[in-house]
Design an enzyme around this catalytic site. Structure first.
Site, mmCIF file in Angstrom:
data_model
loop_
_atom_site.group_PDB
_atom_site.id
_atom_site.type_symbol
_atom_site.label_atom_id
_atom_site.label_comp_id
_atom_site.label_asym_id
_atom_site.label_seq_id
_atom_site.Cartn_x
_atom_site.Cartn_y
_atom_site.Cartn_z
ATOM 1 N N CYS A 191 0.818 -1.212 0.000
ATOM 2 C CA CYS A 191 0.000 0.000 0.000
ATOM 3 C C CYS A 191 0.850 1.260 0.000
ATOM 4 O O CYS A 191 0.649 2.165 -0.810
ATOM 5 C CB CYS A 191 -0.933 -0.009 1.217
ATOM 6 S SG CYS A 191 -1.756 1.556 1.468
ATOM 7 N N CYS A 209 -1.535 1.673 -3.125
ATOM 8 C CA CYS A 209 -2.563 2.712 -2.916
ATOM 9 C C CYS A 209 -2.017 4.132 -2.835
ATOM 10 O O CYS A 209 -2.527 5.038 -3.506
ATOM 11 C CB CYS A 209 -3.320 2.454 -1.620
ATOM 12 S SG CYS A 209 -3.606 0.747 -1.220
ATOM 13 N N LYS A 214 -0.036 5.422 -5.969
ATOM 14 C CA LYS A 214 -1.026 5.411 -7.071
ATOM 15 C C LYS A 214 -1.969 6.602 -6.962
ATOM 16 O O LYS A 214 -2.243 7.294 -7.939
ATOM 17 C CB LYS A 214 -1.779 4.080 -7.026
ATOM 18 C CG LYS A 214 -2.866 3.833 -8.040
ATOM 19 C CD LYS A 214 -4.219 4.396 -7.723
ATOM 20 C CE LYS A 214 -4.773 4.113 -6.369
ATOM 21 N NZ LYS A 214 -5.240 2.781 -6.105
ATOM 22 N N TYR A 247 -9.066 -3.581 -11.024
ATOM 23 C CA TYR A 247 -8.709 -2.322 -10.358
ATOM 24 C C TYR A 247 -7.475 -1.670 -11.007
ATOM 25 O O TYR A 247 -7.514 -0.519 -11.415
ATOM 26 C CB TYR A 247 -8.331 -2.598 -8.901
ATOM 27 C CG TYR A 247 -9.460 -2.863 -7.956
ATOM 28 C CD1 TYR A 247 -9.940 -1.849 -7.147
ATOM 29 C CD2 TYR A 247 -10.009 -4.130 -7.821
ATOM 30 C CE1 TYR A 247 -10.956 -2.080 -6.227
ATOM 31 C CE2 TYR A 247 -11.016 -4.378 -6.904
ATOM 32 C CZ TYR A 247 -11.485 -3.353 -6.116
ATOM 33 O OH TYR A 247 -12.478 -3.588 -5.216
ATOM 34 N N GLU A 292 -7.246 1.766 -13.201
ATOM 35 C CA GLU A 292 -6.640 2.935 -12.553
ATOM 36 C C GLU A 292 -5.440 3.428 -13.364
ATOM 37 O O GLU A 292 -5.307 4.626 -13.632
ATOM 38 C CB GLU A 292 -6.233 2.582 -11.120
ATOM 39 C CG GLU A 292 -7.459 2.350 -10.230
ATOM 40 C CD GLU A 292 -7.127 2.007 -8.786
ATOM 41 O OE1 GLU A 292 -5.964 1.640 -8.497
ATOM 42 O OE2 GLU A 292 -8.042 2.098 -7.937
ATOM 43 N N HIS A 350 -27.225 21.627 -0.748
ATOM 44 C CA HIS A 350 -27.335 22.072 -2.131
ATOM 45 C C HIS A 350 -26.375 23.212 -2.405
ATOM 46 O O HIS A 350 -26.225 24.089 -1.560
ATOM 47 C CB HIS A 350 -28.782 22.543 -2.381
ATOM 48 C CG HIS A 350 -29.027 22.941 -3.796
ATOM 49 N ND1 HIS A 350 -29.076 22.023 -4.824
ATOM 50 C CD2 HIS A 350 -29.221 24.165 -4.347
ATOM 51 C CE1 HIS A 350 -29.308 22.683 -5.961
ATOM 52 N NE2 HIS A 350 -29.395 23.971 -5.696
ATOM 53 N N GLU A 357 -26.116 15.234 -2.786
ATOM 54 C CA GLU A 357 -27.536 15.440 -2.478
ATOM 55 C C GLU A 357 -28.425 14.505 -3.301
ATOM 56 O O GLU A 357 -29.556 14.210 -2.914
ATOM 57 C CB GLU A 357 -27.946 16.902 -2.692
ATOM 58 C CG GLU A 357 -27.988 17.359 -4.140
ATOM 59 C CD GLU A 357 -28.443 18.827 -4.281
ATOM 60 O OE1 GLU A 357 -29.423 19.205 -3.637
ATOM 61 O OE2 GLU A 357 -27.796 19.565 -5.043
HETATM 62 P P1 NDP Z 1 -8.377 -7.687 -10.181
HETATM 63 O O1 NDP Z 1 -8.727 -8.909 -9.451
HETATM 64 O O2 NDP Z 1 -9.044 -6.407 -9.840
HETATM 65 O O3 NDP Z 1 -8.616 -7.916 -11.740
HETATM 66 C C1 NDP Z 1 -7.938 -8.941 -12.412
HETATM 67 C C2 NDP Z 1 -8.270 -8.834 -13.883
HETATM 68 O O4 NDP Z 1 -7.380 -9.677 -14.613
HETATM 69 C C3 NDP Z 1 -9.676 -9.264 -14.228
HETATM 70 O O5 NDP Z 1 -10.112 -8.496 -15.306
HETATM 71 C C4 NDP Z 1 -9.468 -10.729 -14.618
HETATM 72 O O6 NDP Z 1 -10.413 -11.176 -15.541
HETATM 73 C C5 NDP Z 1 -8.127 -10.680 -15.305
HETATM 74 N N1 NDP Z 1 -7.371 -11.917 -15.193
HETATM 75 C C6 NDP Z 1 -7.237 -12.711 -14.117
HETATM 76 N N2 NDP Z 1 -6.408 -13.736 -14.372
HETATM 77 C C7 NDP Z 1 -5.998 -13.595 -15.647
HETATM 78 C C8 NDP Z 1 -5.141 -14.318 -16.499
HETATM 79 N N3 NDP Z 1 -4.537 -15.427 -16.099
HETATM 80 N N4 NDP Z 1 -4.949 -13.861 -17.765
HETATM 81 C C9 NDP Z 1 -5.564 -12.730 -18.197
HETATM 82 N N5 NDP Z 1 -6.393 -12.011 -17.437
HETATM 83 C C10 NDP Z 1 -6.612 -12.429 -16.168
HETATM 84 O O7 NDP Z 1 -6.778 -7.588 -10.067
HETATM 85 P P2 NDP Z 1 -5.767 -6.372 -10.074
HETATM 86 O O8 NDP Z 1 -4.462 -6.974 -10.430
HETATM 87 O O9 NDP Z 1 -6.283 -5.234 -10.857
HETATM 88 O O10 NDP Z 1 -5.730 -5.949 -8.549
HETATM 89 C C11 NDP Z 1 -5.390 -6.921 -7.563
HETATM 90 C C12 NDP Z 1 -6.123 -6.651 -6.273
HETATM 91 O O11 NDP Z 1 -5.544 -5.542 -5.625
HETATM 92 C C13 NDP Z 1 -7.590 -6.279 -6.464
HETATM 93 O O12 NDP Z 1 -8.405 -7.409 -6.521
HETATM 94 C C14 NDP Z 1 -7.855 -5.430 -5.252
HETATM 95 O O13 NDP Z 1 -8.263 -6.249 -4.215
HETATM 96 C C15 NDP Z 1 -6.518 -4.803 -4.943
HETATM 97 N N6 NDP Z 1 -6.487 -3.403 -5.420
HETATM 98 C C16 NDP Z 1 -7.358 -2.501 -4.873
HETATM 99 C C17 NDP Z 1 -7.358 -1.193 -5.284
HETATM 100 C C18 NDP Z 1 -8.339 -0.237 -4.686
HETATM 101 O O14 NDP Z 1 -8.890 -0.532 -3.627
HETATM 102 N N7 NDP Z 1 -8.621 0.906 -5.339
HETATM 103 C C19 NDP Z 1 -6.434 -0.703 -6.300
HETATM 104 C C20 NDP Z 1 -5.576 -1.726 -6.824
HETATM 105 C C21 NDP Z 1 -5.602 -3.021 -6.391
HETATM 106 P P3 NDP Z 1 -11.754 -11.912 -15.081
HETATM 107 O O15 NDP Z 1 -12.710 -10.826 -14.690
HETATM 108 O O16 NDP Z 1 -12.157 -12.640 -16.297
HETATM 109 O O17 NDP Z 1 -11.392 -12.811 -13.947
#
Ligand code: NDP
Length: 455
Positions: free
Chosen positions: A49, A54, A57, A184, A188, A444, A449
């Site tokens: 983080c 976080c 970022k 995510y 982002e 407002h 709101e």
């Molecule tokens: P996410 O879990 O958010 O998203 C993963 C993405 O990658 C999905 O679109 C998934 O597709 C795809 N995917 C998964 N496996 C594969 C693969 N083998 N090949 C190709 N595509 C794949 O992961 P992130 O890496 O973006 O973030 C990790 C975690 O970190 C998040 O889950 C979150 O908990 C945390 N995070 C939180 C943030 C916040 O609170 N703002 C910011 C950044 C990270 P599908 O949908 O088909 O599974």
């Protein structure tokens, strides 16, 4: 919690492996409760983080958003001269602040007399930990708080791709970047790079972004992101990435011609860091993704070994890891009753451009679970966007239990949605109803709101 009948003398009451959000909180609070604590961190105190997640970022998100502010301000009467963005200035300022925060986290631990070992640690006996330097220590309790790392999928040349870890250190911005994933991190960073003027392409293996969010906000993000110039390809996978003589890479995607990009970034989920910790030798049970399996008090199947945060793969969010660390410390070393973290109704946000925020059930989930639901929707153009001539609409959606009017979910995509959501989430967590919101007078003019004016 349960009284410990072990009368053996140990070097420490608690040894924490991992100095991220969960590990630091657990160690600091345990020490404040009077425990003798040591913590090992092989990289930098602060963890994902603070060091590579976080916090830096969000600073990049702020930096990126100036691109729109500088454009919009002209409609508000401001004359801006030549505009120039210097990535290295932002990058170095962000990294300097990360250094400052690492110092603050380290100081907090030291002020609580937590011994910090800046090296890797491995469990080598039931209560024994061996450090990379060869030193061996013993502890009555061991806490695994080693977090998670980016999952780098297998495709030819995958090692040429970066993860979000490296994105904070780039020498220069790519002209064209291909980002794998639709979650995510992909959304982002797509927003960040796009605002900085990069040509951004998101490539997703499935047919939807941000699978766990409500369809209406997901669709709106896709629509606005496309309008801003981000290109999306769905149901597409990577075949290979190879270096190109002129710099950058040739990328071959399924069903596409080979194309050139300056940078490829994988953002396809994160895997728990459980390898090489000696967990198997200690008999700690792991799940299918390698995550440490724990009970509601973050205890593993081994009585004196616990785990908190991303390494347990419950909910991979910093505030959840912090709560788990706090609850662990209070339970083990505090004077009160055992504390279990409530993992229900956790609000979350995606810091895309514009951001998304949500709490509770999506419309689909609510319909499946409750049968009868009532949905309220406000689809509006924020006042600032109207004057700026920015054709970007926001959306706030409220899902209520059709039987009793209880709000079971709120979903939004709007400037400052995460700021609005933190307060709204309290109401949802407390089980308030649509009537309670209606009884509250609006402030407002605000975007928030809308939440008390939906009919
Ligand atoms: P996410 O879990 O958010 O998203 C993963 C993405 O990658 C999905 O679109 C998934 O597709 C795809 N995917 C998964 N496996 C594969 C693969 N083998 N090949 C190709 N595509 C794949 O992961 P992130 O890496 O973006 O973030 C990790 C975690 O970190 C998040 O889950 C979150 O908990 C945390 N995070 C939180 C943030 C916040 O609170 N703002 C910011 C950044 C990270 P599908 O949908 O088909 O599974």
């Amino acid at each position: 919690m349960a009284a410990n009948s072990d009368t053996t003398e140990y070097d420490y009451d608690l040894f924490t492996i991992g100095g991220g959000s969960g590990g630091v909180r657990a160690s600091r609070v345990s020490a404040a409760h009077g425990a003798k604590v040591a913590l090992a961190e092989e990289h930098r105190v602060g963890g994902t983080c603070v060091i590579r997640g976080c916090v830096p970022k969000k600073m990049l998100v702020y930096g990126a958003h100036f691109a729109e502010d500088l454009e919009d301000c002209q409609k508000f009467g401001w004359e801006i001269g030549e505009r120039k963005f210097d990535w290295k200035v932002l990058r170095d300022n962000v990294l300097a602040d990360v250094d400052r925060l690492e110092g603050a986290y380290t100081e907090t631990l030291e002020n609580h007399d937590v011994t910090i070992f800046k090296e890797r640690a491995e469990i080598t006996g039931p209560h024994e930990i061996t450090l990379a330097s060869g030193k061996t220590v013993t502890a009555r309790h061991i806490l695994i708080a080693t977090g998670a790392r980016p999952h780098m999928p297998e495709c030819q040349g995958a090692d040429h791709a970066i993860s979000s870890n490296e994105a904070f250190h780039l020498d220069e911005l790519p002209k064209k970047i291909i980002i794998a994933g639709g979650g995510y991190i992909a959304n982002e960073f797509a927003g960040i790079f796009n605002e900085f003027g990069c040509d951004v392409h998101i490539v997703n293996r499935g047919d939807r972004l941000l699978r766990h969010y409500d369809e209406a906000v997901r669709d709106r993000l896709l629509q606005i992101s496309t309008m801003k110039g981000i290109k999306f390809r769905f149901n597409t996978t990577f075949e290979y990435i190879k270096p190109c003589d002129e710099g950058g890479y040739f990328v071959k995607l399924s069903d596409c011609e080979e194309e050139r990009a300056d940078l490829v970034m994988f953002a396809v989920g994160r895997l728990p860091n459980t390898e090489g910790l000696g967990l198997e030798n200690a008999g700690v049970e792991l799940g299918d993704k390698g995550e440490v399996k724990v009970d509601r008090f973050s205890k593993t199947n081994i009585d004196h070994i616990y785990a908190v945060g991303d390494v347990t793969d419950r909910v991979q969010l910093t505030p959840v890891a912090i709560r788990e660390g706090q609850a662990f410390a209070d339970t083990l070393f505090g004077k009160g009753d055992p504390v279990a973290v409530d993992h229900g109704c956790i609000p979350s946000a995606v810091f895309s451009h514009p951001p998304i925020a949500a709490v509770g059930m999506t419309e689909g989930e609510a319909k499946n679970k409750l049968g009868s639901v009532k949905v309220y929707l406000s689809d509006f153009r924020p006042m600032k966007n109207v004057l700026a001539g920015r054709n970007e609409r926001s959306l706030i959606k409220m899902i209520c239990d059709g039987e009793n009017g209880k709000i079971v979910g709120i979903h939004m995509i709007a400037p400052d949605a995460p700021e609005m959501m933190q307060a709204a989430a309290i109401a949802v967590k407390a089980g308030l109803t649509k009537a309670d919101f209606d009884a509250t007078v609006a402030i407002h003019p605000t975007m928030a709101e809308e939440m008390v004016l939906m009919r």
